[in-house]
Write a protein that holds these residues in place. Structure first.
Motif, PDB file in Angstrom:
ATOM      1  N   THR A 174     -20.995  23.840  -8.606  1.00  0.00           N
ATOM      2  CA  THR A 174     -21.460  23.926  -7.217  1.00  0.00           C
ATOM      3  C   THR A 174     -22.090  22.611  -6.781  1.00  0.00           C
ATOM      4  O   THR A 174     -22.942  22.587  -5.892  1.00  0.00           O
ATOM      5  N   LEU A 175     -21.663  21.506  -7.366  1.00  0.00           N
ATOM      6  CA  LEU A 175     -22.276  20.199  -7.127  1.00  0.00           C
ATOM      7  C   LEU A 175     -21.902  19.571  -5.795  1.00  0.00           C
ATOM      8  O   LEU A 175     -22.668  18.797  -5.241  1.00  0.00           O
ATOM      9  N   GLY A 176     -20.717  19.866  -5.300  1.00  0.00           N
ATOM     10  CA  GLY A 176     -20.186  19.114  -4.170  1.00  0.00           C
ATOM     11  C   GLY A 176     -19.556  17.830  -4.689  1.00  0.00           C
ATOM     12  O   GLY A 176     -19.811  17.406  -5.825  1.00  0.00           O
ATOM     13  N   LEU A 177     -18.731  17.210  -3.881  1.00  0.00           N
ATOM     14  CA  LEU A 177     -17.970  16.049  -4.342  1.00  0.00           C
ATOM     15  C   LEU A 177     -18.836  14.827  -4.662  1.00  0.00           C
ATOM     16  O   LEU A 177     -18.614  14.190  -5.698  1.00  0.00           O
ATOM     17  N   PRO A 178     -19.827  14.451  -3.857  1.00  0.00           N
ATOM     18  CA  PRO A 178     -20.616  13.259  -4.214  1.00  0.00           C
ATOM     19  C   PRO A 178     -21.300  13.377  -5.584  1.00  0.00           C
ATOM     20  O   PRO A 178     -21.242  12.446  -6.385  1.00  0.00           O
ATOM     21  N   ALA A 179     -21.921  14.505  -5.864  1.00  0.00           N
ATOM     22  CA  ALA A 179     -22.588  14.684  -7.169  1.00  0.00           C
ATOM     23  C   ALA A 179     -21.561  14.810  -8.290  1.00  0.00           C
ATOM     24  O   ALA A 179     -21.793  14.343  -9.410  1.00  0.00           O
ATOM     25  N   ALA A 180     -20.419  15.436  -8.007  1.00  0.00           N
ATOM     26  CA  ALA A 180     -19.358  15.552  -9.010  1.00  0.00           C
ATOM     27  C   ALA A 180     -18.819  14.166  -9.361  1.00  0.00           C
ATOM     28  O   ALA A 180     -18.520  13.890 -10.523  1.00  0.00           O
ATOM     29  N   ARG A 181     -18.710  13.294  -8.357  1.00  0.00           N
ATOM     30  CA  ARG A 181     -18.268  11.919  -8.617  1.00  0.00           C
ATOM     31  C   ARG A 181     -19.239  11.200  -9.544  1.00  0.00           C
ATOM     32  O   ARG A 181     -18.832  10.486 -10.463  1.00  0.00           O
ATOM     33  N   LYS A 182     -20.511  11.385  -9.301  1.00  0.00           N
ATOM     34  CA  LYS A 182     -21.527  10.741 -10.147  1.00  0.00           C
ATOM     35  C   LYS A 182     -21.395  11.223 -11.588  1.00  0.00           C
ATOM     36  O   LYS A 182     -21.395  10.424 -12.528  1.00  0.00           O
ATOM     37  N   LEU A 183     -21.262  12.521 -11.772  1.00  0.00           N
ATOM     38  CA  LEU A 183     -21.111  13.083 -13.108  1.00  0.00           C
ATOM     39  C   LEU A 183     -19.819  12.606 -13.770  1.00  0.00           C
ATOM     40  O   LEU A 183     -19.790  12.277 -14.957  1.00  0.00           O
ATOM     41  N   ALA A 184     -18.743  12.535 -12.990  1.00  0.00           N
ATOM     42  CA  ALA A 184     -17.457  12.058 -13.515  1.00  0.00           C
ATOM     43  C   ALA A 184     -17.561  10.603 -13.973  1.00  0.00           C
ATOM     44  O   ALA A 184     -16.987  10.227 -14.998  1.00  0.00           O
ATOM     45  N   ASN A 185     -18.297   9.792 -13.243  1.00  0.00           N
ATOM     46  CA  ASN A 185     -18.484   8.397 -13.652  1.00  0.00           C
ATOM     47  C   ASN A 185     -19.289   8.296 -14.936  1.00  0.00           C
ATOM     48  O   ASN A 185     -19.018   7.432 -15.775  1.00  0.00           O
ATOM     49  N   GLU A 186     -20.253   9.185 -15.121  1.00  0.00           N
ATOM     50  CA  GLU A 186     -20.999   9.216 -16.381  1.00  0.00           C
ATOM     51  C   GLU A 186     -20.065   9.590 -17.531  1.00  0.00           C
ATOM     52  O   GLU A 186     -20.126   9.001 -18.610  1.00  0.00           O
ATOM     53  N   TRP A 187     -19.178  10.572 -17.291  1.00  0.00           N
ATOM     54  CA  TRP A 187     -18.202  10.969 -18.314  1.00  0.00           C
ATOM     55  C   TRP A 187     -17.301   9.784 -18.652  1.00  0.00           C
ATOM     56  O   TRP A 187     -17.026   9.503 -19.822  1.00  0.00           O
ATOM     57  N   LEU A 188     -16.840   9.079 -17.620  1.00  0.00           N
ATOM     58  CA  LEU A 188     -15.957   7.928 -17.811  1.00  0.00           C
ATOM     59  C   LEU A 188     -16.635   6.875 -18.681  1.00  0.00           C
ATOM     60  O   LEU A 188     -16.031   6.362 -19.631  1.00  0.00           O
ATOM     61  N   GLU A 189     -17.890   6.560 -18.402  1.00  0.00           N
ATOM     62  CA  GLU A 189     -18.607   5.562 -19.198  1.00  0.00           C
ATOM     63  C   GLU A 189     -18.718   5.993 -20.655  1.00  0.00           C
ATOM     64  O   GLU A 189     -18.532   5.172 -21.566  1.00  0.00           O
ATOM     65  N   GLN A 190     -19.000   7.268 -20.894  1.00  0.00           N
ATOM     66  CA  GLN A 190     -19.082   7.765 -22.264  1.00  0.00           C
ATOM     67  C   GLN A 190     -17.723   7.714 -22.953  1.00  0.00           C
ATOM     68  O   GLN A 190     -17.634   7.370 -24.138  1.00  0.00           O
ATOM     69  N   ALA A 191     -16.673   8.061 -22.227  1.00  0.00           N
ATOM     70  CA  ALA A 191     -15.328   8.032 -22.811  1.00  0.00           C
ATOM     71  C   ALA A 191     -14.943   6.619 -23.221  1.00  0.00           C
ATOM     72  O   ALA A 191     -14.327   6.416 -24.266  1.00  0.00           O
ATOM     73  N   GLU A 192     -15.322   5.649 -22.404  1.00  0.00           N
ATOM     74  CA  GLU A 192     -14.993   4.260 -22.723  1.00  0.00           C
ATOM     75  C   GLU A 192     -15.834   3.735 -23.892  1.00  0.00           C
ATOM     76  O   GLU A 192     -15.291   3.117 -24.806  1.00  0.00           O
ATOM     77  N   THR A 193     -17.142   3.976 -23.860  1.00  0.00           N
ATOM     78  CA  THR A 193     -18.005   3.389 -24.886  1.00  0.00           C
ATOM     79  C   THR A 193     -17.984   4.162 -26.200  1.00  0.00           C
ATOM     80  O   THR A 193     -17.925   3.555 -27.268  1.00  0.00           O
ATOM     81  N   ARG A 194     -18.018   5.489 -26.139  1.00  0.00           N
ATOM     82  CA  ARG A 194     -18.092   6.284 -27.367  1.00  0.00           C
ATOM     83  C   ARG A 194     -16.732   6.562 -27.995  1.00  0.00           C
ATOM     84  O   ARG A 194     -16.617   6.682 -29.209  1.00  0.00           O
ATOM     85  N   LEU A 195     -15.713   6.696 -27.151  1.00  0.00           N
ATOM     86  CA  LEU A 195     -14.408   7.108 -27.669  1.00  0.00           C
ATOM     87  C   LEU A 195     -13.348   6.015 -27.601  1.00  0.00           C
ATOM     88  O   LEU A 195     -12.216   6.240 -28.017  1.00  0.00           O
ATOM     89  N   GLY A 196     -13.684   4.868 -27.053  1.00  0.00           N
ATOM     90  CA  GLY A 196     -12.725   3.772 -26.975  1.00  0.00           C
ATOM     91  C   GLY A 196     -11.580   4.019 -26.013  1.00  0.00           C
ATOM     92  O   GLY A 196     -10.500   3.442 -26.164  1.00  0.00           O
ATOM     93  N   MET A 197     -11.801   4.870 -25.029  1.00  0.00           N
ATOM     94  CA  MET A 197     -10.762   5.170 -24.036  1.00  0.00           C
ATOM     95  C   MET A 197     -10.681   4.048 -23.010  1.00  0.00           C
ATOM     96  O   MET A 197     -11.678   3.394 -22.710  1.00  0.00           O
ATOM     97  N   THR A 198      -9.511   3.864 -22.466  1.00  0.00           N
ATOM     98  CA  THR A 198      -9.323   3.026 -21.294  1.00  0.00           C
ATOM     99  C   THR A 198      -9.180   3.989 -20.126  1.00  0.00           C
ATOM    100  O   THR A 198      -8.327   4.890 -20.166  1.00  0.00           O
ATOM    101  N   CYS A 199     -10.034   3.837 -19.127  1.00  0.00           N
ATOM    102  CA  CYS A 199     -10.068   4.786 -18.021  1.00  0.00           C
ATOM    103  C   CYS A 199      -9.857   4.084 -16.685  1.00  0.00           C
ATOM    104  O   CYS A 199     -10.255   2.930 -16.519  1.00  0.00           O
ATOM    105  N   GLU A 200      -9.270   4.814 -15.758  1.00  0.00           N
ATOM    106  CA  GLU A 200      -9.091   4.327 -14.393  1.00  0.00           C
ATOM    107  C   GLU A 200      -9.512   5.441 -13.445  1.00  0.00           C
ATOM    108  O   GLU A 200      -9.022   6.567 -13.538  1.00  0.00           O
ATOM    109  N   TYR A 201     -10.424   5.119 -12.535  1.00  0.00           N
ATOM    110  CA  TYR A 201     -10.947   6.096 -11.575  1.00  0.00           C
ATOM    111  C   TYR A 201     -10.287   5.851 -10.226  1.00  0.00           C
ATOM    112  O   TYR A 201     -10.336   4.744  -9.702  1.00  0.00           O
TER     113      TYR A 201
END
Length: 98
Positions: A11-38
Protein backbone atom coordinates in the motif's frame (compact mmCIF):
# COMPACT_ATOMS: atom_id res chain seq x y z
CA UNK A 1 10.57 -20.04 -18.95
CA UNK A 2 10.40 -18.37 -15.55
CA UNK A 3 11.96 -20.36 -12.73
CA UNK A 4 10.96 -17.95 -9.98
CA UNK A 5 7.78 -15.88 -9.98
CA UNK A 6 7.00 -13.88 -6.89
CA UNK A 7 4.42 -11.20 -6.26
CA UNK A 8 3.97 -9.02 -3.21
CA UNK A 9 1.18 -6.51 -2.76
CA UNK A 10 1.71 -3.28 -0.83
CA UNK A 11 0.00 0.00 0.00
CA UNK A 12 3.04 2.26 -0.50
CA UNK A 13 2.02 4.08 -3.65
CA UNK A 14 4.42 4.47 -6.56
CA UNK A 15 6.83 7.11 -5.14
CA UNK A 16 7.55 5.07 -1.98
CA UNK A 17 7.65 1.83 -4.00
CA UNK A 18 10.27 3.42 -6.26
CA UNK A 19 12.39 4.30 -3.25
CA UNK A 20 12.17 0.74 -1.92
CA UNK A 21 12.93 -0.68 -5.38
CA UNK A 22 16.06 1.47 -5.60
CA UNK A 23 17.19 0.14 -2.22
CA UNK A 24 16.66 -3.41 -3.54
CA UNK A 25 18.64 -2.54 -6.68
CA UNK A 26 21.58 -1.25 -4.63
CA UNK A 27 21.62 -4.41 -2.53
CA UNK A 28 21.40 -6.62 -5.61
CA UNK A 29 24.38 -4.86 -7.15
CA UNK A 30 26.59 -4.71 -4.06
CA UNK A 31 25.69 -7.95 -2.26
CA UNK A 32 24.89 -10.22 -5.19
CA UNK A 33 27.05 -8.81 -7.98
CA UNK A 34 24.04 -8.17 -10.22
CA UNK A 35 24.07 -5.70 -13.06
CA UNK A 36 20.80 -3.78 -12.87
CA UNK A 37 18.99 -1.27 -15.05
CA UNK A 38 16.08 0.80 -13.72
CA UNK A 39 13.48 2.02 -16.22
CA UNK A 40 10.92 4.47 -14.88
CA UNK A 41 7.49 4.69 -16.51
CA UNK A 42 4.38 6.79 -15.99
CA UNK A 43 2.37 4.13 -14.13
CA UNK A 44 4.99 1.44 -13.45
CA UNK A 45 8.73 0.86 -13.42
CA UNK A 46 10.95 -2.09 -14.22
CA UNK A 47 14.28 -3.27 -12.95
CA UNK A 48 16.14 -5.63 -15.27
CA UNK A 49 18.91 -7.61 -13.60
CA UNK A 50 21.47 -10.21 -14.58
CA UNK A 51 24.66 -11.92 -13.63
CA UNK A 52 26.20 -15.20 -14.67
CA UNK A 53 23.42 -17.78 -14.47
CA UNK A 54 20.57 -15.43 -13.50
CA UNK A 55 18.41 -12.99 -15.45
CA UNK A 56 15.15 -11.37 -14.54
CA UNK A 57 12.94 -8.38 -13.92
CA UNK A 58 11.11 -6.69 -11.08
CA UNK A 59 7.94 -4.82 -12.01
CA UNK A 60 7.08 -1.96 -9.66
CA UNK A 61 3.57 -0.49 -9.48
CA UNK A 62 1.68 1.58 -6.96
CA UNK A 63 0.36 -1.58 -5.29
CA UNK A 64 2.68 -4.50 -6.05
CA UNK A 65 6.13 -5.84 -6.82
CA UNK A 66 6.43 -8.73 -9.28
CA UNK A 67 9.74 -10.56 -9.62
CA UNK A 68 10.41 -13.01 -12.44
CA UNK A 69 13.78 -14.71 -12.75
CA UNK A 70 15.34 -17.40 -14.90
CA UNK A 71 18.08 -19.50 -13.40
CA UNK A 72 20.87 -21.05 -15.40
CA UNK A 73 21.65 -24.74 -15.19
CA UNK A 74 23.97 -24.54 -12.18
CA UNK A 75 21.74 -22.16 -10.20
CA UNK A 76 18.61 -24.19 -10.90
CA UNK A 77 19.84 -26.82 -8.43
CA UNK A 78 19.42 -24.18 -5.71
CA UNK A 79 16.03 -22.89 -6.88
CA UNK A 80 14.15 -23.67 -3.66
CA UNK A 81 16.80 -22.09 -1.46
CA UNK A 82 17.05 -19.00 -3.70
CA UNK A 83 13.28 -18.62 -3.83
CA UNK A 84 13.00 -18.89 -0.04
CA UNK A 85 15.71 -16.28 0.50
CA UNK A 86 14.25 -13.85 -2.05
CA UNK A 87 10.81 -14.17 -0.43
CA UNK A 88 12.29 -13.62 3.03
CA UNK A 89 14.15 -10.49 1.93
CA UNK A 90 11.15 -9.05 0.06
CA UNK A 91 8.89 -9.61 3.04
CA UNK A 92 11.44 -8.07 5.39
CA UNK A 93 11.83 -4.97 3.23
CA UNK A 94 8.08 -4.51 3.01
CA UNK A 95 7.47 -4.93 6.73
CA UNK A 96 10.16 -2.39 7.56
CA UNK A 97 8.36 0.36 5.61
CA UNK A 98 4.72 -0.42 6.35
Amino acid sequence: MTDIHMQREHTLGLPAARKLANEWLEQAETRLGMTCEYTEGAASDEISFHRAGVTGTVQITDDRFVLDAELGFLWSAFKDKIETEVARRMDKMLTQVT
